[in-house]
Scaffold this motif. Structure first.
Motif, mmCIF file in Angstrom:
data_model
loop_
_atom_site.group_PDB
_atom_site.id
_atom_site.type_symbol
_atom_site.label_atom_id
_atom_site.label_comp_id
_atom_site.label_asym_id
_atom_site.label_seq_id
_atom_site.Cartn_x
_atom_site.Cartn_y
_atom_site.Cartn_z
ATOM 1 N N UNK A 76 0.829 -1.218 0.000
ATOM 2 C CA UNK A 76 0.000 0.000 0.000
ATOM 3 C C UNK A 76 0.859 1.262 0.000
ATOM 4 N N UNK A 77 1.894 1.272 0.845
ATOM 5 C CA UNK A 77 2.706 2.488 0.912
ATOM 6 C C UNK A 77 3.572 2.653 -0.337
ATOM 7 N N UNK A 78 3.991 1.549 -0.952
ATOM 8 C CA UNK A 78 4.767 1.644 -2.200
ATOM 9 C C UNK A 78 3.893 2.245 -3.311
ATOM 10 N N UNK A 79 2.634 1.816 -3.373
ATOM 11 C CA UNK A 79 1.713 2.370 -4.384
ATOM 12 C C UNK A 79 1.465 3.862 -4.099
ATOM 13 N N UNK A 80 1.282 4.195 -2.825
ATOM 14 C CA UNK A 80 1.075 5.595 -2.447
ATOM 15 C C UNK A 80 2.230 6.476 -2.904
ATOM 16 N N UNK A 81 3.461 5.952 -2.692
ATOM 17 C CA UNK A 81 4.643 6.736 -3.102
ATOM 18 C C UNK A 81 4.706 6.883 -4.616
ATOM 19 N N UNK A 82 4.361 5.812 -5.326
ATOM 20 C CA UNK A 82 4.427 5.865 -6.801
ATOM 21 C C UNK A 82 3.450 6.924 -7.332
ATOM 22 N N UNK A 83 2.248 6.972 -6.759
ATOM 23 C CA UNK A 83 1.260 7.971 -7.211
ATOM 24 C C UNK A 83 1.728 9.378 -6.828
ATOM 25 N N UNK A 84 2.234 9.530 -5.602
ATOM 26 C CA UNK A 84 2.707 10.849 -5.145
ATOM 27 C C UNK A 84 3.812 11.378 -6.046
ATOM 28 N N UNK A 85 4.807 10.524 -6.307
ATOM 29 C CA UNK A 85 5.937 10.981 -7.139
ATOM 30 C C UNK A 85 5.494 11.341 -8.549
ATOM 31 N N UNK A 86 4.457 10.648 -9.027
ATOM 32 C CA UNK A 86 3.944 10.955 -10.368
ATOM 33 C C UNK A 86 3.030 12.182 -10.329
ATOM 34 N N UNK A 87 2.688 12.639 -9.115
ATOM 35 C CA UNK A 87 1.801 13.798 -8.973
ATOM 36 C C UNK A 87 0.378 13.487 -9.407
ATOM 37 N N UNK A 88 -0.065 12.252 -9.149
ATOM 38 C CA UNK A 88 -1.386 11.815 -9.617
ATOM 39 C C UNK A 88 -2.193 11.178 -8.496
ATOM 40 N N UNK A 89 -3.506 11.147 -8.685
ATOM 41 C CA UNK A 89 -4.367 10.294 -7.869
ATOM 42 C C UNK A 89 -4.901 9.201 -8.797
ATOM 43 N N UNK A 90 -5.663 8.263 -8.231
ATOM 44 C CA UNK A 90 -6.211 7.185 -9.070
ATOM 45 C C UNK A 90 -7.051 7.739 -10.210
ATOM 46 N N UNK A 91 -7.699 8.894 -9.959
ATOM 47 C CA UNK A 91 -8.589 9.479 -10.974
ATOM 48 C C UNK A 91 -7.834 9.855 -12.246
ATOM 49 N N UNK A 92 -6.532 10.113 -12.131
ATOM 50 C CA UNK A 92 -5.751 10.545 -13.295
ATOM 51 C C UNK A 92 -5.221 9.392 -14.134
ATOM 52 N N UNK A 93 -5.579 8.151 -13.770
ATOM 53 C CA UNK A 93 -5.054 6.983 -14.491
ATOM 54 C C UNK A 93 -6.015 6.508 -15.577
ATOM 55 N N UNK A 94 -5.440 5.861 -16.603
ATOM 56 C CA UNK A 94 -6.278 5.214 -17.628
ATOM 57 C C UNK A 94 -6.445 3.732 -17.362
ATOM 58 N N UNK A 95 -5.655 3.186 -16.443
ATOM 59 C CA UNK A 95 -5.777 1.768 -16.144
ATOM 60 C C UNK A 95 -4.829 1.354 -15.041
ATOM 61 N N UNK A 96 -5.100 0.185 -14.456
ATOM 62 C CA UNK A 96 -4.267 -0.345 -13.376
ATOM 63 C C UNK A 96 -3.820 -1.741 -13.788
ATOM 64 N N UNK A 97 -2.484 -1.897 -13.913
ATOM 65 C CA UNK A 97 -1.913 -3.169 -14.374
ATOM 66 C C UNK A 97 -1.192 -3.841 -13.220
ATOM 67 N N UNK A 98 -1.352 -5.152 -13.105
ATOM 68 C CA UNK A 98 -0.618 -5.887 -12.076
ATOM 69 C C UNK A 98 -0.142 -7.212 -12.645
ATOM 70 N N UNK A 99 1.007 -7.680 -12.136
ATOM 71 C CA UNK A 99 1.485 -8.998 -12.536
ATOM 72 C C UNK A 99 0.488 -10.052 -12.060
ATOM 73 N N UNK A 100 0.020 -10.898 -13.002
ATOM 74 C CA UNK A 100 -0.913 -11.972 -12.649
ATOM 75 C C UNK A 100 -0.220 -13.329 -12.742
ATOM 76 N N UNK A 101 1.078 -13.341 -13.010
ATOM 77 C CA UNK A 101 1.863 -14.555 -13.103
ATOM 78 C C UNK A 101 2.877 -14.409 -14.223
ATOM 79 N N UNK A 102 3.805 -15.327 -14.457
ATOM 80 C CA UNK A 102 4.098 -16.424 -13.540
ATOM 81 C C UNK A 102 4.928 -15.916 -12.366
ATOM 82 N N UNK A 103 4.918 -16.677 -11.266
ATOM 83 C CA UNK A 103 5.695 -16.262 -10.099
ATOM 84 C C UNK A 103 5.241 -17.004 -8.869
#
Ligand code: KG4
Ligand code: ZN
Length: 366
Positions: A76-103
């Motif tokens: 959660x805090x890593x995501x918070x930092x990534x958004x802060x550094x980008x100067x964005x909130x979730x509203x400013x995104x076009x999509x949310x990508x996450x690794x779904x595998x393999x791993x």
């Protein structure tokens, strides 16, 4: 009377997309925001990587239970930092990508579930990304490499040569029949008493050693036993090194240098064969005299000796080499965000919120 016909646009409109990426498939907890238009290059607005190396170091390798717990605590805090550094909130995104595998499945579940919750809360498309696709397309994010290209994917869990013809076009030319190359580096480090992760430690030790000190085997490489395929094998090399270390006192620098020299020879020999297969496969798109592109990706691609040798091979074979900078070769979330961007840019639909995490997910199955 019909008016004058306007030609249809040949490409999709070039609207930049802004994507949050989340990576939790191994021992890095990472989030990043990238913006751009395929085929790249794109802009990295933030790239946060929290490495769990210290937590796993006492065990000489990644402990899955420790990894998933650590992802859960810090993501959660890593995501918070990534958004802060980008100067964005979730509203400013076009999509949310996450690794779904393999791993490692526990870690993948943490990242993917978090992405689902954010996508649902913000009303944004979810993109379930193949981790290997992330590594594969990093050179488009950094260099805007065009399709098709030959990909040498060398990481802790994978060692493959693939022809990449498009976002969903992966053709497998060769893969390892036993260990992955990063795994061979990690096991070699353990045998020689070097710290985890082994790759950077072996490379640093090799810099002071004699690569000809020990004559280690090059399994499947030209000579007797040679195979005409682009498959890899590393277990014989590792066993030979272990036997050597047990029977005589070997200098760590010389052993590291000799091991790395064997790996370089194996990677170059297999890549040379795959270059021929790739040329045949994409003969229409790439007339014989046209330079082709070799992309090297995955954690092991940050090894300078391997990069230099592949660069020399590429020049001889009329290929141009593209290797992302080290911090984008090892696991990160910018590559996951970019792979998500590439998928969305093809007009693909968002993934359903019940998309399942996968421990195994070969690229060639896409
Ligand atoms: O891509 P990556 O960060 O994680 C996986 O998806 O596996 O790759 C990690 C692997 C480890 O095995 C590590 O020892 C290796 O990449 N590695 C290296 C170097 N840096 C990382 N191997 C050789 N030389 C390096 N400089
Ligand atoms: Zn990786």
């Amino acid at each position: 009377m019909p008016g004058k016909l306007h030609p249809l646009p040949l490409t999709m409109p070039l609207v930049p997309l802004t994507i949050l990426g989340i990576e939790t498939s191994c021992d890095e907890t990472a989030a990043a925001v990238v913006r751009g238009v395929a085929p790249g290059p794109g802009e990295i607005l933030s790239n946060i990587v929290f490495s769990q190396t210290e937590a796993h170091a006492p065990y000489g390798g990644v402990v899955p239970e420790i990894a998933s717990r650590a992802h859960l605590e810090i993501l959660d805090s890593v995501i918070g930092r990534a958004l802060d550094e980008a100067g964005l909130t979730l509203a400013g995104l076009d999509g949310i990508a996450a690794t779904a595998g393999p791993g490692l499945i526990g870690g993948v579940m943490v990242g993917l579930t978090t992405a689902k919750a954010l996508a649902l809360a913000a009303g944004k498309p979810l993109i379930a990304v193949n981790h290997l696709m992330g590594h594969a397309f990093t050179a488009r994010l950094t260099h805007g490499v065009a399709f098709p290209f030959l990909l040498l994917l060398v990481s802790g869990g994978h060692c493959q040569l693939l022809g990449v013809g498009g976002v969903n076009d992966f053709r497998l030319y060769g893969s390892t029949i036993d260990d992955a190359v990063g795994e061979a580096f990690d096991k070699t480090a353990k045998i020689l008493g070097l710290p985890y992760p082994g790759g950077p430690a072996v490379e640093a030790a090799a810099a002071h050693g004699n690569p000809k000190a020990f004559d280690l085997p090059r399994p499947l490489v030209s000579g007797h036993n040679a195979r005409k395929s682009a498959d890899f094998s590393f277990s014989g090399l590792k066993t030979a090194l272990r036997q050597l270390a047990q029977t005589q006192s070997v200098g760590v620098a010389d052993a590291s240098a000799s091991f790395q020299a064997a790996v370089v020879d194996i990677l170059c020999d297999r890549t040379r064969i795959a270059m021929g297969l790739f040329r045949e496969d994409f003969a229409d798109a790439l007339p014989a005299a046209t330079p082709a592109t070799l992309v090297v990706a995955g954690g092991v691609a940050s090894n300078q000796a391997i990069g230099a040798a592949l660069g020399a091979l590429a020049r001889r074979e009329n290929f141009v080499t593209r290797i992302p900078p080290p911090r984008l070769c090892t696991d990160n979330a910018a590559m996951i965000a970019w792979a998500g961007l590439e998928r969305l840019a093809t007009g693909a639909a968002a993934d359903a919120l019940d998309v399942a995490p996968r421990a195994r997910w070969p690229l060639a199955s896409l």
